[in-house]
Design a protein around this motif. Structure first.
Motif, PDB file in Angstrom:
ATOM      1  N   PRO A 266       4.716  -4.959  10.397  1.00 19.80           N
ATOM      2  CA  PRO A 266       5.180  -5.948   9.438  1.00 19.80           C
ATOM      3  C   PRO A 266       4.879  -7.587   9.698  1.00 19.80           C
ATOM      4  O   PRO A 266       4.559  -8.066   8.719  1.00 19.80           O
ATOM      5  N   ALA A 267       4.889  -7.890  10.885  1.00 21.49           N
ATOM      6  CA  ALA A 267       4.341  -9.093  11.245  1.00 21.49           C
ATOM      7  C   ALA A 267       2.925  -9.566  10.886  1.00 21.49           C
ATOM      8  O   ALA A 267       2.637 -10.380  10.213  1.00 21.49           O
ATOM      9  N   VAL A 268       1.998  -8.679  11.214  1.00 22.95           N
ATOM     10  CA  VAL A 268       0.617  -8.730  10.873  1.00 22.95           C
ATOM     11  C   VAL A 268       0.440  -8.665   9.420  1.00 22.95           C
ATOM     12  O   VAL A 268      -0.164  -9.611   8.841  1.00 22.95           O
ATOM     13  N   ALA A 269       0.911  -7.656   8.582  1.00 22.20           N
ATOM     14  CA  ALA A 269       0.998  -7.575   7.372  1.00 22.20           C
ATOM     15  C   ALA A 269       1.250  -8.943   6.823  1.00 22.20           C
ATOM     16  O   ALA A 269       0.854  -9.359   5.957  1.00 22.20           O
ATOM     17  N   ALA A 270       2.474  -9.476   6.922  1.00 20.45           N
ATOM     18  CA  ALA A 270       3.039 -10.821   6.501  1.00 20.45           C
ATOM     19  C   ALA A 270       2.100 -11.975   6.895  1.00 20.45           C
ATOM     20  O   ALA A 270       1.948 -12.656   5.856  1.00 20.45           O
ATOM     21  N   VAL A 271       1.492 -12.107   8.070  1.00 15.73           N
ATOM     22  CA  VAL A 271       0.570 -13.281   8.118  1.00 15.73           C
ATOM     23  C   VAL A 271      -0.603 -13.148   7.413  1.00 15.73           C
ATOM     24  O   VAL A 271      -0.815 -14.035   6.894  1.00 15.73           O
ATOM     25  N   LEU A 272      -1.260 -11.971   7.156  1.00 11.81           N
ATOM     26  CA  LEU A 272      -2.310 -11.687   6.469  1.00 11.81           C
ATOM     27  C   LEU A 272      -1.882 -12.097   4.907  1.00 11.81           C
ATOM     28  O   LEU A 272      -2.805 -12.835   4.110  1.00 11.81           O
ATOM     29  N   LEU A 273      -1.084 -11.473   4.522  1.00  5.16           N
ATOM     30  CA  LEU A 273      -0.468 -11.786   3.156  1.00  5.16           C
ATOM     31  C   LEU A 273      -0.391 -13.271   2.700  1.00  5.16           C
ATOM     32  O   LEU A 273      -0.759 -13.948   1.719  1.00  5.16           O
ATOM     33  N   ALA A 274       0.304 -13.964   3.726  1.00  5.24           N
ATOM     34  CA  ALA A 274       0.638 -15.126   3.367  1.00  5.24           C
ATOM     35  C   ALA A 274      -0.515 -16.110   3.419  1.00  5.24           C
ATOM     36  O   ALA A 274      -0.743 -17.039   2.638  1.00  5.24           O
ATOM     37  N   ALA A 275      -1.534 -15.735   4.195  1.00  8.36           N
ATOM     38  CA  ALA A 275      -2.765 -16.710   4.304  1.00  8.36           C
ATOM     39  C   ALA A 275      -3.795 -16.399   3.131  1.00  8.36           C
ATOM     40  O   ALA A 275      -4.285 -17.203   2.173  1.00  8.36           O
ATOM     41  N   ASP A 276      -3.817 -15.211   2.773  1.00 13.56           N
ATOM     42  CA  ASP A 276      -4.527 -14.981   1.406  1.00 13.56           C
ATOM     43  C   ASP A 276      -3.537 -15.458   0.240  1.00 13.56           C
ATOM     44  O   ASP A 276      -4.382 -16.051  -0.785  1.00 13.56           O
ATOM     45  N   ALA A 277      -2.474 -15.278   0.290  1.00 13.49           N
ATOM     46  CA  ALA A 277      -1.819 -15.853  -0.921  1.00 13.49           C
ATOM     47  C   ALA A 277      -2.095 -17.539  -1.025  1.00 13.49           C
ATOM     48  O   ALA A 277      -2.032 -18.004  -2.110  1.00 13.49           O
ATOM     49  N   ARG A 278      -2.058 -18.247  -0.031  1.00 15.17           N
ATOM     50  CA  ARG A 278      -2.227 -19.485   0.079  1.00 15.17           C
ATOM     51  C   ARG A 278      -3.659 -19.785  -0.592  1.00 15.17           C
ATOM     52  O   ARG A 278      -3.691 -20.712  -1.276  1.00 15.17           O
ATOM     53  N   GLN A 279      -4.531 -19.087  -0.250  1.00 10.90           N
ATOM     54  CA  GLN A 279      -5.822 -19.254  -0.710  1.00 10.90           C
ATOM     55  C   GLN A 279      -6.043 -19.250  -2.412  1.00 10.90           C
ATOM     56  O   GLN A 279      -6.469 -19.930  -3.072  1.00 10.90           O
ATOM     57  N   ARG A 280      -5.334 -18.264  -3.011  1.00  7.87           N
ATOM     58  CA  ARG A 280      -4.989 -17.896  -4.270  1.00  7.87           C
ATOM     59  C   ARG A 280      -4.307 -19.008  -4.976  1.00  7.87           C
ATOM     60  O   ARG A 280      -4.180 -19.130  -6.098  1.00  7.87           O
ATOM     61  N   LEU A 281      -3.306 -19.610  -4.065  1.00  7.28           N
ATOM     62  CA  LEU A 281      -2.463 -20.648  -4.903  1.00  7.28           C
ATOM     63  C   LEU A 281      -3.218 -21.850  -5.298  1.00  7.28           C
ATOM     64  O   LEU A 281      -3.098 -22.343  -6.235  1.00  7.28           O
ATOM     65  N   GLY A 282      -4.329 -22.276  -4.611  1.00  9.13           N
ATOM     66  CA  GLY A 282      -5.311 -23.082  -5.093  1.00  9.13           C
ATOM     67  C   GLY A 282      -4.438 -24.866  -4.776  1.00  9.13           C
ATOM     68  O   GLY A 282      -3.575 -24.743  -3.888  1.00  9.13           O
ATOM     69  N   ASP A 283      -4.818 -25.457  -5.543  1.00  9.21           N
ATOM     70  CA  ASP A 283      -4.156 -26.480  -5.972  1.00  9.21           C
ATOM     71  C   ASP A 283      -3.122 -26.692  -6.802  1.00  9.21           C
ATOM     72  O   ASP A 283      -2.206 -27.578  -7.070  1.00  9.21           O
ATOM     73  N   ASP A 284      -2.547 -25.564  -7.123  1.00 12.19           N
ATOM     74  CA  ASP A 284      -1.291 -25.398  -7.908  1.00 12.19           C
ATOM     75  C   ASP A 284      -0.156 -25.669  -7.269  1.00 12.19           C
ATOM     76  O   ASP A 284       0.029 -25.722  -6.048  1.00 12.19           O
ATOM     77  N   ALA A 285       0.931 -26.394  -7.973  1.00  5.86           N
ATOM     78  CA  ALA A 285       1.985 -26.640  -7.204  1.00  5.86           C
ATOM     79  C   ALA A 285       3.059 -25.600  -6.819  1.00  5.86           C
ATOM     80  O   ALA A 285       2.901 -24.646  -7.840  1.00  5.86           O
ATOM     81  N   PRO A 286       3.522 -25.398  -5.556  1.00  3.81           N
ATOM     82  CA  PRO A 286       4.034 -24.436  -5.115  1.00  3.81           C
ATOM     83  C   PRO A 286       5.577 -23.844  -5.957  1.00  3.81           C
ATOM     84  O   PRO A 286       6.370 -24.233  -5.110  1.00  3.81           O
ATOM     85  N   THR A 287       5.505 -23.484  -6.980  1.00  2.00           N
ATOM     86  CA  THR A 287       6.634 -23.223  -7.775  1.00  2.00           C
ATOM     87  C   THR A 287       6.826 -21.853  -7.350  1.00  2.00           C
ATOM     88  O   THR A 287       6.249 -20.936  -6.852  1.00  2.00           O
ATOM     89  N   LEU A 288       8.215 -21.249  -7.755  1.00  5.90           N
ATOM     90  CA  LEU A 288       8.515 -19.757  -7.431  1.00  5.90           C
ATOM     91  C   LEU A 288       7.428 -18.953  -7.937  1.00  5.90           C
ATOM     92  O   LEU A 288       6.980 -18.019  -7.472  1.00  5.90           O
ATOM     93  N   ARG A 289       7.219 -19.208  -9.470  1.00 10.63           N
ATOM     94  CA  ARG A 289       6.352 -18.327 -10.038  1.00 10.63           C
ATOM     95  C   ARG A 289       4.870 -18.329  -9.789  1.00 10.63           C
ATOM     96  O   ARG A 289       4.216 -17.320  -9.268  1.00 10.63           O
ATOM     97  N   SER A 290       4.346 -19.481  -9.487  1.00  7.04           N
ATOM     98  CA  SER A 290       3.214 -19.418  -8.670  1.00  7.04           C
ATOM     99  C   SER A 290       2.997 -18.775  -7.225  1.00  7.04           C
ATOM    100  O   SER A 290       2.031 -18.336  -7.274  1.00  7.04           O
ATOM    101  N   LEU A 291       4.073 -19.007  -6.685  1.00 10.06           N
ATOM    102  CA  LEU A 291       3.979 -18.515  -5.588  1.00 10.06           C
ATOM    103  C   LEU A 291       3.987 -17.012  -5.397  1.00 10.06           C
ATOM    104  O   LEU A 291       3.209 -16.138  -4.848  1.00 10.06           O
ATOM    105  N   ALA A 292       4.797 -16.658  -6.416  1.00 11.69           N
ATOM    106  CA  ALA A 292       5.006 -15.077  -6.741  1.00 11.69           C
ATOM    107  C   ALA A 292       3.622 -14.407  -6.988  1.00 11.69           C
ATOM    108  O   ALA A 292       3.350 -13.128  -6.759  1.00 11.69           O
ATOM    109  N   GLU A 293       3.115 -15.089  -8.056  1.00 12.81           N
ATOM    110  CA  GLU A 293       1.840 -14.556  -8.644  1.00 12.81           C
ATOM    111  C   GLU A 293       0.562 -14.479  -7.435  1.00 12.81           C
ATOM    112  O   GLU A 293      -0.128 -13.735  -7.749  1.00 12.81           O
TER     113      GLU A 293
END
Length: 345
Positions: A266-293
């Motif tokens: 679970p910890a490894v999956a969470a770290v990988l997912l968080a890192a990849d999600a951060r890349q996909r967030l880009g320069d968007d403001a971290p709203t609940l919707r943008s984070l979820a997407e």
């Protein structure tokens, strides 16, 4: 020797309404083209859909051909039956813009002999649903469609919008007819072989194609496409072995973690997912919707890694569980502006 003109080759299975719309869109593009044009539809649909395609070909003065199952083999059949010296490949779920054919013929006629093909950009129609918003953040799903709007030259291009000189196409042997998947990878392989043979693939940002939004509207469609892309990457490593590079495959990493230390999974999956999600967030403001997407997109993009993982075992190459195909690691790509999204990674 072929006559001077443009042959448009369309592979299809099913997709009757989409293909009708494509044939209709080609009518205006043919009228705007200064050279003779023919349209060839290569089909392996079930009987009811085949009859509908035949009727539509009659309506729009297109040639109907029965073809094999694999998409590359369909395209090869279309070229063999073609009358003209320039070939445009376009997919059945796309629409031609009015200047598409004119742009491709003018660009190829005006280029020197080293130019073997012209790639145009493909833009996916917008859809007002959650899946489209989520996958608009993807590094994988549609990024290659847009590269011809970002580059002057590419090492390969998607064949939903690619015009080639017939003699160059035939000299490299056309499309691979038996890749690992029914569709996927054969366009990359063709482009690489053209480039390796000394032909350039230049880009025309004004030779536009519009892609139907149905390819990105459902979870199942998105997952299947990404898995297919990942599987095709492993097949490409078989036929272009020098293009492998080390890759952090998420599915391989999680599988190894599950074997070596399942409590850490679970910890490894969470770290990988968080890192990849951060890349996909880009320069968007971290709203609940943008984070979820961004999180959802990152998780779905792992389907690409799943495809690589599956194919590595399928091909008997577990040594490639942490190897990816170098999709753009090639000096043949000359960017006007660095693309925001590339395959792999």
């Amino acid at each position: 020797m072929s006559d001077q003109g443009l042959s448009v080759v369309i592979p299809v299975k099913g997709r009757v309404p989409q293909t009708h719309r494509l044939l209709e869109s080609l009518r205006a593009a043919i009228e705007a083209c200064e050279e003779p044009v023919e349209v060839l539809l290569v089909d392996d649909s079930e009987p009811a859909d085949a009859r509908a395609h035949q009727e539509h070909c009659t309506t729009f003065a297109a040639r109907y051909l029965r073809g094999p199952r694999h998409v590359g083999a369909k395209r090869n059949d279309g070229v063999r039956a073609a009358a003209y010296d320039l070939i445009l490949f376009i997919d059945s779920d796309c629409l031609a813009t009015p200047q598409l054919l004119r742009r491709h013929t003018q660009t190829l006629r005006g280029a020197d002999e080293r130019v073997g093909a012209v790639a145009g950009p493909t833009f996916v129609q917008g859809a007002d649903n959650a899946m489209f918003r989520i996958m608009s953040r993807s590094r994988l799903l549609n990024s290659a469609f847009e590269w011809p709007a970002q580059a002057r030259q590419v090492g390969w291009a998607t064949t939903c919008n690619l015009a080639v000189r017939r003699d160059a196409f035939e000299a490299v042997g056309g499309f691979a007819e038996r890749p690992l998947t029914v569709v996927g990878g054969e366009d990359v392989d063709l482009g690489l072989r053209l480039t390796e043979a000394g032909h350039r693939i230049v880009c025309d940002p004004e030779a536009l194609v519009v892609h139907d939004k149905s390819s990105i509207e459902s979870l199942g469609t998105v997952c299947r496409r990404l898995i297919t892309y990942g599987r095709s990457g492993q097949w490409l490593l078989d036929v272009h072995a020098g293009r492998g590079r080390p890759k952090l495959n998420r599915v391989s990493t999680l599988s190894a973690t599950a074997i070596a230390g399942p409590l850490l999974l679970p910890a490894v999956a969470a770290v990988l997912l968080a890192a990849d999600a951060r890349q996909r967030l880009g320069d968007d403001a971290p709203t609940l919707r943008s984070l979820a997407e961004s999180i959802a997109c990152a998780g779905l993009d792992w389907c690409f890694d799943l495809g690589e993982f599956i194919a590595a075992w399928q091909l008997g190459r577990p040594d490639r569980l942490f190897t990816g195909f170098g999709w753009t690691d090639d000096p043949a790509f000359v960017w006007d502006r660095e693309p925001a999204q590339r395959y792999g990674g």
